[in-house]
Motif scaffolding. Structure first.
Motif, PDB file in Angstrom:
ATOM      1  N   THR A 100       0.831  -1.201   0.000  1.00  0.00           N
ATOM      2  CA  THR A 100       0.000   0.000   0.000  1.00  0.00           C
ATOM      3  C   THR A 100       0.865   1.250   0.000  1.00  0.00           C
ATOM      4  O   THR A 100       0.607   2.199  -0.754  1.00  0.00           O
ATOM      5  CB  THR A 100      -0.955   0.012   1.214  1.00  0.00           C
ATOM      6  N   ILE A 101       1.911   1.247   0.810  1.00  0.00           N
ATOM      7  CA  ILE A 101       2.825   2.395   0.857  1.00  0.00           C
ATOM      8  C   ILE A 101       3.442   2.620  -0.517  1.00  0.00           C
ATOM      9  O   ILE A 101       3.490   3.751  -1.015  1.00  0.00           O
ATOM     10  CB  ILE A 101       3.916   2.189   1.926  1.00  0.00           C
ATOM     11  N   GLU A 102       3.887   1.549  -1.150  1.00  0.00           N
ATOM     12  CA  GLU A 102       4.514   1.670  -2.478  1.00  0.00           C
ATOM     13  C   GLU A 102       3.516   2.153  -3.523  1.00  0.00           C
ATOM     14  O   GLU A 102       3.848   2.979  -4.380  1.00  0.00           O
ATOM     15  CB  GLU A 102       5.126   0.328  -2.892  1.00  0.00           C
TER      16      GLU A 102
ATOM     17  N   ILE B  69      -7.159   7.304  -2.594  1.00  0.00           N
ATOM     18  CA  ILE B  69      -6.285   6.240  -3.106  1.00  0.00           C
ATOM     19  C   ILE B  69      -6.282   5.064  -2.141  1.00  0.00           C
ATOM     20  O   ILE B  69      -6.437   3.911  -2.549  1.00  0.00           O
ATOM     21  CB  ILE B  69      -4.852   6.755  -3.311  1.00  0.00           C
ATOM     22  N   VAL B  70      -6.118   5.348  -0.852  1.00  0.00           N
ATOM     23  CA  VAL B  70      -6.078   4.286   0.159  1.00  0.00           C
ATOM     24  C   VAL B  70      -7.409   3.544   0.182  1.00  0.00           C
ATOM     25  O   VAL B  70      -7.444   2.305   0.228  1.00  0.00           O
ATOM     26  CB  VAL B  70      -5.729   4.863   1.548  1.00  0.00           C
ATOM     27  N   GLU B  71      -8.508   4.260   0.126  1.00  0.00           N
ATOM     28  CA  GLU B  71      -9.831   3.630   0.125  1.00  0.00           C
ATOM     29  C   GLU B  71      -9.995   2.733  -1.105  1.00  0.00           C
ATOM     30  O   GLU B  71     -10.484   1.606  -0.999  1.00  0.00           O
ATOM     31  CB  GLU B  71     -10.925   4.698   0.134  1.00  0.00           C
ATOM     32  N   SER B  72      -9.553   3.219  -2.252  1.00  0.00           N
ATOM     33  CA  SER B  72      -9.631   2.437  -3.479  1.00  0.00           C
ATOM     34  C   SER B  72      -8.788   1.166  -3.382  1.00  0.00           C
ATOM     35  O   SER B  72      -9.225   0.087  -3.790  1.00  0.00           O
ATOM     36  CB  SER B  72      -9.171   3.299  -4.658  1.00  0.00           C
ATOM     37  N   LEU B  73      -7.587   1.290  -2.848  1.00  0.00           N
ATOM     38  CA  LEU B  73      -6.722   0.119  -2.673  1.00  0.00           C
ATOM     39  C   LEU B  73      -7.339  -0.889  -1.716  1.00  0.00           C
ATOM     40  O   LEU B  73      -7.307  -2.103  -1.968  1.00  0.00           O
ATOM     41  CB  LEU B  73      -5.344   0.543  -2.166  1.00  0.00           C
TER      42      LEU B  73
ATOM     43  N   THR C 142     -10.523  -1.311  -1.043  1.00  0.00           N
ATOM     44  CA  THR C 142     -11.672  -1.916  -1.722  1.00  0.00           C
ATOM     45  C   THR C 142     -11.210  -2.990  -2.683  1.00  0.00           C
ATOM     46  O   THR C 142     -11.774  -4.093  -2.728  1.00  0.00           O
ATOM     47  CB  THR C 142     -12.484  -0.837  -2.472  1.00  0.00           C
ATOM     48  N   LEU C 143     -10.167  -2.684  -3.437  1.00  0.00           N
ATOM     49  CA  LEU C 143      -9.623  -3.658  -4.402  1.00  0.00           C
ATOM     50  C   LEU C 143      -9.114  -4.898  -3.679  1.00  0.00           C
ATOM     51  O   LEU C 143      -9.352  -6.020  -4.112  1.00  0.00           O
ATOM     52  CB  LEU C 143      -8.508  -3.003  -5.205  1.00  0.00           C
ATOM     53  N   MET C 144      -8.408  -4.697  -2.564  1.00  0.00           N
ATOM     54  CA  MET C 144      -7.857  -5.832  -1.823  1.00  0.00           C
ATOM     55  C   MET C 144      -8.952  -6.731  -1.265  1.00  0.00           C
ATOM     56  O   MET C 144      -8.803  -7.953  -1.257  1.00  0.00           O
ATOM     57  CB  MET C 144      -6.944  -5.350  -0.708  1.00  0.00           C
ATOM     58  N   THR C 145     -10.059  -6.140  -0.788  1.00  0.00           N
ATOM     59  CA  THR C 145     -11.125  -6.970  -0.223  1.00  0.00           C
ATOM     60  C   THR C 145     -11.812  -7.786  -1.312  1.00  0.00           C
ATOM     61  O   THR C 145     -12.325  -8.869  -1.031  1.00  0.00           O
ATOM     62  CB  THR C 145     -12.180  -6.121   0.509  1.00  0.00           C
TER      63      THR C 145
END
Length: 78
Positions: free
Chosen positions: A43-45, A66-70, A72-75
């Motif tokens: 996530t940091i990268e 961006i963090v929320e999108s990431l 969501t994608l991961m779940t």
């Protein structure tokens, strides 16, 4: 929470001064503030890469989005 390139030299030097005085935060710390938990290296990268792209294009970026999108994608992949 958003990030953008300083608009002029004065703003750039103010940002440097803030960092020198210990008021800067790492990308991981910002993500942890947003999510309430530790950030993965992936996530940091991903956020770091998006910040670099935004800087190259001269645009502002919404780090929280961006963090929320990431997340969501991961779940969806789990």
């Amino acid at each position: 929470m958003s990030a953008r390139r300083p608009k002029d030299q004065e703003e750039f030097f103010k940002a440097l001064l803030a960092i020198e005085n210990g008021r800067g935060k790492s990308i991981g710390e910002v993500i942890e503030e947003i999510t309430g938990g530790p950030a993965s290296e992936e996530t940091i990268e991903a956020v770091r890469n998006r910040l670099h792209l935004a800087q190259e294009n001269g645009e502002a970026v919404d780090i929280a989005a961006i963090v929320e999108s990431l997340n969501t994608l991961m779940t969806k992949w789990v």
